[in-house]
Design a protein around this motif. Sequence first.
Motif, PDB file in Angstrom:
ATOM      1  N   GLY A 159       0.952  -1.243  -0.035  1.00  0.00           N
ATOM      2  CA  GLY A 159      -0.091  -0.107   0.070  1.00  0.00           C
ATOM      3  C   GLY A 159       0.872   1.352   0.152  1.00  0.00           C
ATOM      4  O   GLY A 159       0.466   2.244  -0.718  1.00  0.00           O
ATOM      5  N   ALA A 160       1.920   1.331   0.722  1.00  0.00           N
ATOM      6  CA  ALA A 160       2.796   2.394   0.905  1.00  0.00           C
ATOM      7  C   ALA A 160       3.540   2.728  -0.538  1.00  0.00           C
ATOM      8  O   ALA A 160       3.500   3.807  -0.944  1.00  0.00           O
ATOM      9  CB  ALA A 160       3.915   2.131   1.877  1.00  0.00           C
ATOM     10  N   HIS A 161       4.143   1.599  -1.210  1.00  0.00           N
ATOM     11  CA  HIS A 161       4.607   2.022  -2.546  1.00  0.00           C
ATOM     12  C   HIS A 161       3.419   2.072  -3.413  1.00  0.00           C
ATOM     13  O   HIS A 161       3.958   3.211  -4.358  1.00  0.00           O
ATOM     14  CB  HIS A 161       5.097   0.376  -2.855  1.00  0.00           C
ATOM     15  N   ALA A 162       2.231   1.856  -3.360  1.00  0.00           N
ATOM     16  CA  ALA A 162       1.457   2.332  -4.494  1.00  0.00           C
ATOM     17  C   ALA A 162       1.297   3.659  -4.117  1.00  0.00           C
ATOM     18  O   ALA A 162       1.031   4.542  -5.256  1.00  0.00           O
ATOM     19  CB  ALA A 162       0.043   1.371  -4.258  1.00  0.00           C
ATOM     20  N   LEU A 163       1.114   4.190  -2.842  1.00  0.00           N
ATOM     21  CA  LEU A 163       0.482   5.639  -2.628  1.00  0.00           C
ATOM     22  C   LEU A 163       1.730   6.189  -2.876  1.00  0.00           C
ATOM     23  O   LEU A 163       1.526   7.585  -3.606  1.00  0.00           O
ATOM     24  CB  LEU A 163       0.335   5.838  -1.211  1.00  0.00           C
ATOM     25  N   ALA A 164       2.966   5.943  -2.693  1.00  0.00           N
ATOM     26  CA  ALA A 164       4.144   6.828  -3.113  1.00  0.00           C
ATOM     27  C   ALA A 164       4.311   6.760  -4.540  1.00  0.00           C
ATOM     28  O   ALA A 164       4.706   8.060  -4.859  1.00  0.00           O
ATOM     29  CB  ALA A 164       5.182   6.155  -2.508  1.00  0.00           C
ATOM     30  N   ARG A 165       4.333   5.915  -5.108  1.00  0.00           N
ATOM     31  CA  ARG A 165       4.593   5.917  -6.721  1.00  0.00           C
ATOM     32  C   ARG A 165       3.328   6.664  -7.320  1.00  0.00           C
ATOM     33  O   ARG A 165       3.725   7.612  -8.137  1.00  0.00           O
ATOM     34  CB  ARG A 165       4.520   4.485  -7.025  1.00  0.00           C
ATOM     35  N   GLY A 166       2.143   6.496  -6.819  1.00  0.00           N
ATOM     36  CA  GLY A 166       0.963   7.509  -7.542  1.00  0.00           C
ATOM     37  C   GLY A 166       1.329   8.744  -7.069  1.00  0.00           C
ATOM     38  O   GLY A 166       1.017   9.608  -8.056  1.00  0.00           O
ATOM     39  N   ALA A 167       1.839   9.229  -6.011  1.00  0.00           N
ATOM     40  CA  ALA A 167       1.902  10.749  -5.692  1.00  0.00           C
ATOM     41  C   ALA A 167       2.890  11.167  -6.589  1.00  0.00           C
ATOM     42  O   ALA A 167       2.918  12.305  -7.017  1.00  0.00           O
ATOM     43  CB  ALA A 167       2.276  10.862  -4.191  1.00  0.00           C
ATOM     44  N   HIS A 168       4.216  10.282  -6.714  1.00  0.00           N
ATOM     45  CA  HIS A 168       5.300  10.857  -7.558  1.00  0.00           C
ATOM     46  C   HIS A 168       4.884  10.858  -8.953  1.00  0.00           C
ATOM     47  O   HIS A 168       5.297  12.034  -9.403  1.00  0.00           O
ATOM     48  CB  HIS A 168       6.421   9.781  -7.389  1.00  0.00           C
ATOM     49  N   LEU A 169       4.288  10.153  -9.523  1.00  0.00           N
ATOM     50  CA  LEU A 169       3.850  10.102 -10.865  1.00  0.00           C
ATOM     51  C   LEU A 169       2.662  11.311 -11.080  1.00  0.00           C
ATOM     52  O   LEU A 169       2.782  11.990 -12.249  1.00  0.00           O
ATOM     53  CB  LEU A 169       3.096   8.775 -11.514  1.00  0.00           C
ATOM     54  N   PHE A 170       1.931  11.559 -10.212  1.00  0.00           N
ATOM     55  CA  PHE A 170       0.972  12.658 -10.228  1.00  0.00           C
ATOM     56  C   PHE A 170       1.785  14.156 -10.228  1.00  0.00           C
ATOM     57  O   PHE A 170       1.262  15.119 -10.384  1.00  0.00           O
ATOM     58  CB  PHE A 170      -0.004  12.602  -9.014  1.00  0.00           C
ATOM     59  N   GLY A 171       3.054  14.206  -9.655  1.00  0.00           N
ATOM     60  CA  GLY A 171       3.683  15.294  -9.714  1.00  0.00           C
ATOM     61  C   GLY A 171       3.856  15.874  -8.372  1.00  0.00           C
ATOM     62  O   GLY A 171       4.059  17.091  -8.068  1.00  0.00           O
ATOM     63  N   VAL A 172       3.668  15.182  -7.180  1.00  0.00           N
ATOM     64  CA  VAL A 172       3.749  15.945  -6.116  1.00  0.00           C
ATOM     65  C   VAL A 172       5.184  15.997  -5.596  1.00  0.00           C
ATOM     66  O   VAL A 172       6.113  14.943  -5.813  1.00  0.00           O
ATOM     67  CB  VAL A 172       3.062  14.738  -4.664  1.00  0.00           C
ATOM     68  N   LYS A 173       5.682  17.237  -5.120  1.00  0.00           N
ATOM     69  CA  LYS A 173       6.915  17.359  -4.920  1.00  0.00           C
ATOM     70  C   LYS A 173       7.269  16.812  -3.780  1.00  0.00           C
ATOM     71  O   LYS A 173       6.694  16.884  -2.743  1.00  0.00           O
ATOM     72  CB  LYS A 173       7.184  19.232  -5.008  1.00  0.00           C
ATOM     73  N   LEU A 174       8.778  16.817  -3.571  1.00  0.00           N
ATOM     74  CA  LEU A 174       9.284  16.452  -2.165  1.00  0.00           C
ATOM     75  C   LEU A 174       9.558  17.660  -1.363  1.00  0.00           C
ATOM     76  O   LEU A 174       9.405  18.827  -1.841  1.00  0.00           O
ATOM     77  CB  LEU A 174      10.600  15.791  -2.389  1.00  0.00           C
ATOM     78  N   TRP A 175       9.909  17.604  -0.161  1.00  0.00           N
ATOM     79  CA  TRP A 175      10.161  18.615   0.822  1.00  0.00           C
ATOM     80  C   TRP A 175      11.275  19.550   0.073  1.00  0.00           C
ATOM     81  O   TRP A 175      12.186  19.060  -0.359  1.00  0.00           O
ATOM     82  CB  TRP A 175      10.213  18.044   2.029  1.00  0.00           C
TER      83      TRP A 175
END
Lengths: 166, 112
Positions: B83-99
Amino acid sequence: MKRIITIIFAFAVWMMLTWNTHPENLIIGGIVALIIGLLFGNNFIHHPMKLLSPRRWIFMLIYIPLFLWEMAKANFDVAYRVIVSIFRPKNMPINPGIVRIKTAIQSEMGRTFLANSITLTPGTFTIDIKDDILYIHCINVPATDLETASRQIARRFENVLIKIFD
Amino acid sequence: MNGNWNELIGTGFIIMGVAFDLLGCLGLIRFPDVYNRLQAGTKCVTFGTCGILFGVFLMRGFDGLGIKALLGIPFVLLTSPVGAHALARGAHLFGVKLWEKSTVDHYQEDRS
């Protein structure tokens, strides 16, 4: 062969979940296990012969305590960072980033286990896998070059996992 | 006597599990970006939940409830990283920036 293993596995899980031995319970469990085995047997396991090797089971028994120990350490580490972050919100003890590491494990199952193990241990979790490159988000980046990062993040599991799954 | 000890140690495990769950939730609020929040969310909460389940198993022993609790542990251990992998990968592909204070992002480099 694959289907039989799936059926036995499904039936064992059913028996543990219900935990009684009424005949009707056994019959229903058998029917459901049979249906599941026939439908999903091909996807559940790809190399049934690997299950018969005792060497792999011995390394699995080594791997489980190693993994639990690393996981406990990971949790105290993250808990510490959370507590410090609460009291010092301006200057959190984190240094996050995404690094790539390389794995030597060939089988898909082994890579899945490696990725899951990395996710559950100190401040690291797997974002994506492309062939033998894993992208790891670290809460505290140890090193940015491929070699050092791979050694620090993955090596302690890889040595055991490669003996179990390859 | 034996039952009392099991009860005591089981309660200890449950208290520890609740403490880790609480810290995980605090981390979820406190950390700066999606990825760091997932770190707290996966690790502390997985460990805490496993602690609670194992405590229940120790208190009940080998009966219906205890075995169900024990079976819950591998389920949580297998599903929460996915679940964590899917959320993180989805967020990254969607363009959520890192801190903004993050050091490196090799994933971004390799994708573009």
